[in-house]
Write an enzyme that holds these catalytic residues in place. Structure first.
Site, short mmCIF file in Angstrom:
data_model
loop_
_atom_site.label_atom_id
_atom_site.label_comp_id
_atom_site.label_asym_id
_atom_site.label_seq_id
_atom_site.Cartn_x
_atom_site.Cartn_y
_atom_site.Cartn_z
N ARG A 178 -21.08 26.66 -31.48
CA ARG A 178 -20.32 27.91 -31.38
C ARG A 178 -20.29 28.65 -32.71
NH1 ARG A 178 -15.90 25.93 -27.17
NH2 ARG A 178 -17.17 26.30 -25.34
N GLU B 217 -27.64 23.83 -24.78
CA GLU B 217 -27.53 24.01 -23.33
C GLU B 217 -28.31 22.92 -22.59
OE1 GLU B 217 -25.60 25.81 -21.68
OE2 GLU B 217 -24.87 27.18 -23.22
N LEU C 14 -29.66 9.40 -23.13
CA LEU C 14 -29.03 10.61 -22.59
C LEU C 14 -29.37 10.83 -21.11
CD1 LEU C 14 -27.17 12.71 -23.78
CD2 LEU C 14 -29.13 14.03 -24.51
N TYR D 267 -31.96 11.76 -17.67
CA TYR D 267 -32.71 12.96 -17.25
C TYR D 267 -33.77 13.32 -18.28
CZ TYR D 267 -28.97 13.53 -13.88
OH TYR D 267 -28.06 13.32 -12.89
N TYR E 165 -29.37 30.12 -15.34
CA TYR E 165 -28.16 29.89 -16.11
C TYR E 165 -28.46 29.79 -17.61
CZ TYR E 165 -24.86 27.28 -18.73
OH TYR E 165 -24.06 26.90 -19.76
N ASP F 99 -22.46 28.69 -14.24
CA ASP F 99 -22.64 27.24 -14.06
C ASP F 99 -21.56 26.71 -13.10
OD1 ASP F 99 -20.30 27.18 -15.50
OD2 ASP F 99 -20.99 25.69 -16.97
N CYS G 122 -3.79 33.94 -8.66
CA CYS G 122 -4.87 33.08 -8.18
C CYS G 122 -4.74 32.83 -6.68
CB CYS G 122 -4.85 31.74 -8.92
SG CYS G 122 -6.02 30.55 -8.26
N THR H 273 -27.44 9.95 -10.91
CA THR H 273 -26.74 10.86 -10.00
C THR H 273 -27.07 10.60 -8.53
OG1 THR H 273 -26.90 12.48 -11.75
CG2 THR H 273 -26.16 13.29 -9.62
S1 SF4 Z 1 -4.11 28.55 -10.91
FE1 SF4 Z 1 -6.08 28.99 -10.04
S2 SF4 Z 1 -7.39 29.51 -11.78
FE2 SF4 Z 1 -5.56 28.49 -12.58
S3 SF4 Z 1 -6.14 26.33 -12.74
FE3 SF4 Z 1 -5.16 26.60 -10.75
S4 SF4 Z 1 -6.85 27.01 -9.33
FE4 SF4 Z 1 -7.63 27.32 -11.40
#
Ligand code: SF4
Length: 352
Positions: free
Chosen positions: A22, A34, A77, A79, A117, A135, A205, A301
């Site tokens: 970052r 990535e 690691l 894969y 992605y 992702d 939400c 997996t």
């Molecule tokens: S409120 Fe909604 S967006 Fe927030 S953690 Fe819960 S499910 Fe995820």
């Protein structure tokens, strides 16, 4: 949308983890991080990221390394096709782009091992271009917050999420925005126990308001697990052991392992010893079976690898099948081997 973005961006500014990739916009490092982090936890991937950037500080350094060296550094690691593609693409960039990472989404997407992605993550973080990186974390956050029931594992469903994510990224700092959404899914809106009670998005939400958190996102396909049985032979004579390179199109391609006989069930020892392939590795009058481990399990997996290791000491020299490589025990750690054998080797070879 503005409200969704501003809440997520603010959350990110407070809670984002301090991670080495970052601190850079170098596309090579972003790409490396990535690829390493696909299917890998951050705490595990971090050490690999550090050793790759130290060993290969530039794409040209990675391009000029041998594949064996790259696989050795990748050992543990999983894969391994990721490492082979990484190496192939580094060589391709060195040859066709003069060692400079391309800055066009379409060009990046055409590189081996890079999907939509990863291409979006690279152009947004390194070149500030508005491509949404969608992702598993982003699918989850969007489906829960907006109440989207379209399956995330169908192409029609994916299109709906990508379209929404493309709207959301407009006018933002795209690298930060993509990372904020992914980080929010990784830390706050997690698959099993999202922290809804302390979530800044909870008031708006959909999933939280309608008690649908556990039902979203929707997936159609159930993955099936393949059971496999690997009988390994740790054959030694004096200072030598024998390895074989896995060349088939299968797991662990180009890694090394002990000679191995795969059976369709957990075959009994007597039955195994009667197989003609075993005779090519050891003769009853010229070898001593010193140890047979219990069956152990190594989970991938989609595969459950049941394996055991039969330790054999050859009393005299024997002509081995041509594909086997004779290795001095002290050199064995130079070879990239699957994780399950690495653990065994550390316990058994290091201690003589
Ligand atoms: S409120 Fe909604 S967006 Fe927030 S953690 Fe819960 S499910 Fe995820």
């Amino acid at each position: 949308m503005d409200n969704f973005n501003s809440l997520i961006h603010h959350w990110y500014s407070v809670y984002k983890r301090d991670l080495p990739w970052r601190d850079t916009q170098n596309p090579y490092y972003i790409w490396l991080s990535e690829i390493i982090l696909q299917q890998t936890r951050i705490d595990q991937g971090m050490a690999y990221y550090m050793s790759f950037t130290e060993e290969f500080p530039t794409i040209s350094d990675l391009a000029s390394a041998s594949e064996d060296k790259v696989l050795k550094l990748w050992q543990g690691l999983g894969y391994y096709s990721r490492a082979r593609n990484l190496h192939f693409t580094a060589k391709y960039i060195a040859e066709h782009f003069d060692g400079k990472f391309p800055d066009e989404y379409r060009l990046i997407l055409s590189l081996k091992g890079i999907g939509e992605y990863t291409a979006a993550a690279i152009v947004s973080i390194s070149y500030n271009q508005e491509y949404p990186a969608v992702d598993g974390n982003v699918f989850r956050v969007l489906s829960r917050f907006y109440g989207i029931y379209d399956p995330i594992d169908t192409s029609a469903g994916k299109k709906i999420f990508v379209k929404l994510a493309a709207e959301l990224i407009k006018g933002t700092d795209p690298g930060m925005h993509n990372q904020a959404l992914m980080e929010f899914g990784a830390l706050q809106c997690t698959p099993q126990k999202p922290d809804c009670l302390r979530c800044p998005l909870s008031e708006r939400c959909y999933a939280f308001a309608n008690k649908k958190v556990a039902d979203l996102p929707v997936k159609l396909k159930k993955t099936t697990q393949r059971h496999r049985y690997f009988n390994y032979f740790d054959i030694s004579h004096s200072d030598s052991v024998w390895l074989k390179k896995r060349v088939e199109k299968d797991i662990w391609k180009n890694l090394f392992e002990f000679p191995m006989i795969e059976t369709s069930v957990a075959t009994g020892f007597e039955e195994l010893m009667a197989m003609s392939e075993v005779n090519q590795l050891m003769d009853a009058d010229n070898s001593v079976v010193e140890k047979i481990t219990d069956w152990k399990i190594h989970l991938l997996t989609h595969q459950k690898i049941n394996y055991r290791i039969i330790k054999v000491c050859l009393l005299q020299e024997k002509e081995m099948p041509i594909e086997l490589i004779r290795v001095n025990k002290k050199d064995i750690f130079n070879f990239a081997v699957p994780k399950l054998l690495e653990t065994y080797l550390i316990r058994n070879i290091e201690n003589g």
